[in-house]
Design a protein around this motif. Structure first.
Motif, mmCIF file in Angstrom:
data_model
loop_
_atom_site.group_PDB
_atom_site.id
_atom_site.type_symbol
_atom_site.label_atom_id
_atom_site.label_comp_id
_atom_site.label_asym_id
_atom_site.label_seq_id
_atom_site.Cartn_x
_atom_site.Cartn_y
_atom_site.Cartn_z
ATOM 1 N N LEU A 1 48.602 28.448 32.236
ATOM 2 C CA LEU A 1 48.203 29.594 31.592
ATOM 3 C C LEU A 1 46.655 29.001 31.052
ATOM 4 C CD1 LEU A 1 47.739 32.347 31.289
ATOM 5 C CD2 LEU A 1 48.756 32.170 29.096
ATOM 6 N N PRO A 2 46.656 27.751 30.293
ATOM 7 C CA PRO A 2 45.204 27.390 29.694
ATOM 8 C C PRO A 2 44.373 27.047 31.050
ATOM 9 C CG PRO A 2 46.849 26.247 28.591
ATOM 10 C CD PRO A 2 47.686 26.945 29.695
ATOM 11 N N LEU A 3 44.755 26.470 32.079
ATOM 12 C CA LEU A 3 43.727 26.281 33.252
ATOM 13 C C LEU A 3 43.441 27.515 33.963
ATOM 14 C CD1 LEU A 3 45.225 22.844 34.342
ATOM 15 C CD2 LEU A 3 43.149 23.197 33.260
ATOM 16 N N MET A 4 44.683 28.350 34.176
ATOM 17 C CA MET A 4 44.193 29.609 34.881
ATOM 18 C C MET A 4 43.248 30.437 34.304
ATOM 19 S SD MET A 4 48.462 30.806 35.637
ATOM 20 C CE MET A 4 48.101 32.093 36.211
ATOM 21 N N LEU A 5 43.252 30.560 32.952
ATOM 22 C CA LEU A 5 42.154 31.014 32.152
ATOM 23 C C LEU A 5 40.726 30.436 32.289
ATOM 24 C CD1 LEU A 5 44.113 31.729 28.987
ATOM 25 C CD2 LEU A 5 43.145 33.498 30.570
ATOM 26 N N ARG A 6 40.781 28.960 32.398
ATOM 27 C CA ARG A 6 39.511 28.174 32.598
ATOM 28 C C ARG A 6 38.966 28.659 33.764
ATOM 29 N NH1 ARG A 6 35.388 26.331 32.921
ATOM 30 N NH2 ARG A 6 34.966 23.883 32.823
ATOM 31 N N TYR A 7 40.005 28.747 34.905
ATOM 32 C CA TYR A 7 39.295 28.903 36.195
ATOM 33 C C TYR A 7 39.211 30.003 36.710
ATOM 34 C CZ TYR A 7 38.990 23.703 36.118
ATOM 35 O OH TYR A 7 38.789 22.506 35.753
ATOM 36 N N GLY A 8 39.603 31.245 35.753
ATOM 37 C CA GLY A 8 39.454 32.547 36.310
ATOM 38 C C GLY A 8 40.576 32.899 37.117
ATOM 39 N N ILE A 9 41.836 32.510 37.130
ATOM 40 C CA ILE A 9 42.892 32.802 38.136
ATOM 41 C C ILE A 9 43.938 33.865 37.341
ATOM 42 C CG2 ILE A 9 44.854 31.850 39.358
ATOM 43 C CD1 ILE A 9 43.296 29.426 39.537
ATOM 44 N N THR A 10 44.185 34.829 37.987
ATOM 45 C CA THR A 10 44.926 35.829 37.173
ATOM 46 C C THR A 10 46.635 35.543 37.495
ATOM 47 O OG1 THR A 10 45.198 37.317 39.328
ATOM 48 C CG2 THR A 10 43.499 37.663 37.873
ATOM 49 N N ALA A 11 47.329 35.833 36.840
ATOM 50 C CA ALA A 11 48.890 35.728 36.822
ATOM 51 C C ALA A 11 49.379 35.937 38.173
ATOM 52 C CB ALA A 11 49.792 36.581 35.872
ATOM 53 N N ALA A 12 48.691 36.892 38.999
ATOM 54 C CA ALA A 12 49.089 37.359 40.326
ATOM 55 C C ALA A 12 48.737 36.162 41.224
ATOM 56 C CB ALA A 12 48.570 38.476 40.670
ATOM 57 N N PRO B 1 41.785 35.069 42.359
ATOM 58 C CA PRO B 1 40.757 34.899 41.400
ATOM 59 C C PRO B 1 40.358 35.779 40.691
ATOM 60 C CG PRO B 1 40.173 34.063 43.696
ATOM 61 C CD PRO B 1 41.481 34.865 43.849
ATOM 62 N N ALA B 2 39.819 35.733 39.476
ATOM 63 C CA ALA B 2 39.480 36.883 38.829
ATOM 64 C C ALA B 2 37.999 37.448 39.335
ATOM 65 C CB ALA B 2 39.228 36.594 37.167
ATOM 66 N N GLU B 3 37.401 38.453 38.714
ATOM 67 C CA GLU B 3 36.170 39.079 39.152
ATOM 68 C C GLU B 3 35.130 37.811 38.954
ATOM 69 O OE1 GLU B 3 35.249 41.809 40.613
ATOM 70 O OE2 GLU B 3 37.771 42.262 41.038
ATOM 71 N N LYS B 4 35.112 37.221 37.776
ATOM 72 C CA LYS B 4 34.076 36.253 37.516
ATOM 73 C C LYS B 4 34.255 34.994 38.368
ATOM 74 C CE LYS B 4 32.499 33.943 33.260
ATOM 75 N NZ LYS B 4 32.861 33.307 32.218
ATOM 76 N N GLN B 5 33.099 35.049 39.188
ATOM 77 C CA GLN B 5 33.134 33.944 40.143
ATOM 78 C C GLN B 5 32.842 32.430 39.579
ATOM 79 O OE1 GLN B 5 33.637 34.007 43.597
ATOM 80 N NE2 GLN B 5 34.553 36.112 42.767
ATOM 81 N N ASP B 6 32.038 32.420 38.558
ATOM 82 C CA ASP B 6 31.583 31.257 37.839
ATOM 83 C C ASP B 6 32.387 30.857 36.769
ATOM 84 O OD1 ASP B 6 28.837 32.413 35.527
ATOM 85 O OD2 ASP B 6 30.832 33.168 36.051
ATOM 86 N N ALA B 7 33.784 31.210 36.826
ATOM 87 C CA ALA B 7 34.667 30.661 35.891
ATOM 88 C C ALA B 7 34.689 29.171 35.707
ATOM 89 C CB ALA B 7 36.052 31.401 36.112
ATOM 90 N N HIS B 8 34.449 28.496 36.816
ATOM 91 C CA HIS B 8 34.585 26.953 36.712
ATOM 92 C C HIS B 8 33.342 26.306 36.520
ATOM 93 C CE1 HIS B 8 33.458 27.889 40.531
ATOM 94 N NE2 HIS B 8 33.592 26.958 41.301
ATOM 95 N N ASP B 9 32.214 26.993 36.351
ATOM 96 C CA ASP B 9 30.984 26.333 36.310
ATOM 97 C C ASP B 9 30.762 25.858 34.727
ATOM 98 O OD1 ASP B 9 30.316 26.499 38.736
ATOM 99 O OD2 ASP B 9 29.381 28.587 38.554
#
Length: 105
Positions: A83-94, A97-105
């Protein structure tokens, strides 16, 4: 690079990853990567996973077996760990990728 993106569009995924670290690579340098396949040269490794020693054209396909065979309990455990990395990189539980494209920048 997400596994699903690499398997779906390998050349674009590799080009984006290289661009992300500041390497501009001519298209000709990625000619061995195509839609659903990659052509590998001979490896001179001494040990490791047997798949490392394959050469020639390799067909890429998503391995989705875990989606049907992993128990709900195990999915929850893996999600909690990641979960911590999923949130950091904008990945949903499903797994998308989440809507936010620059989640890893």
């Amino acid at each position: 690079m997400r596994y699903e993106e690499f398997v779906r569009r390998p050349r674009q995924a590799v080009a984006a990853a290289l661009a992300g670290i500041g390497l501009a690579v001519p298209a000709a340098h990625l000619a061995h990567i195509g839609d659903g396949r990659v052509v590998l040269g001979t490896s001179h490794g001494l040990s490791g996973n047997p798949s490392r020693f394959r050469d020639g054209e390799i067909t890429l396909r998503a391995d989705e077996t875990w989606r049907a065979s992993m128990s709900r309990r195990d999915r929850l455990i893996v999600t909690a760990i990641g979960l911590p990395l999923m949130l950091r990189y904008g990945i949903t539980a499903a797994g998308s990728p989440a809507e936010k494209q620059d989640a890893h920048d």
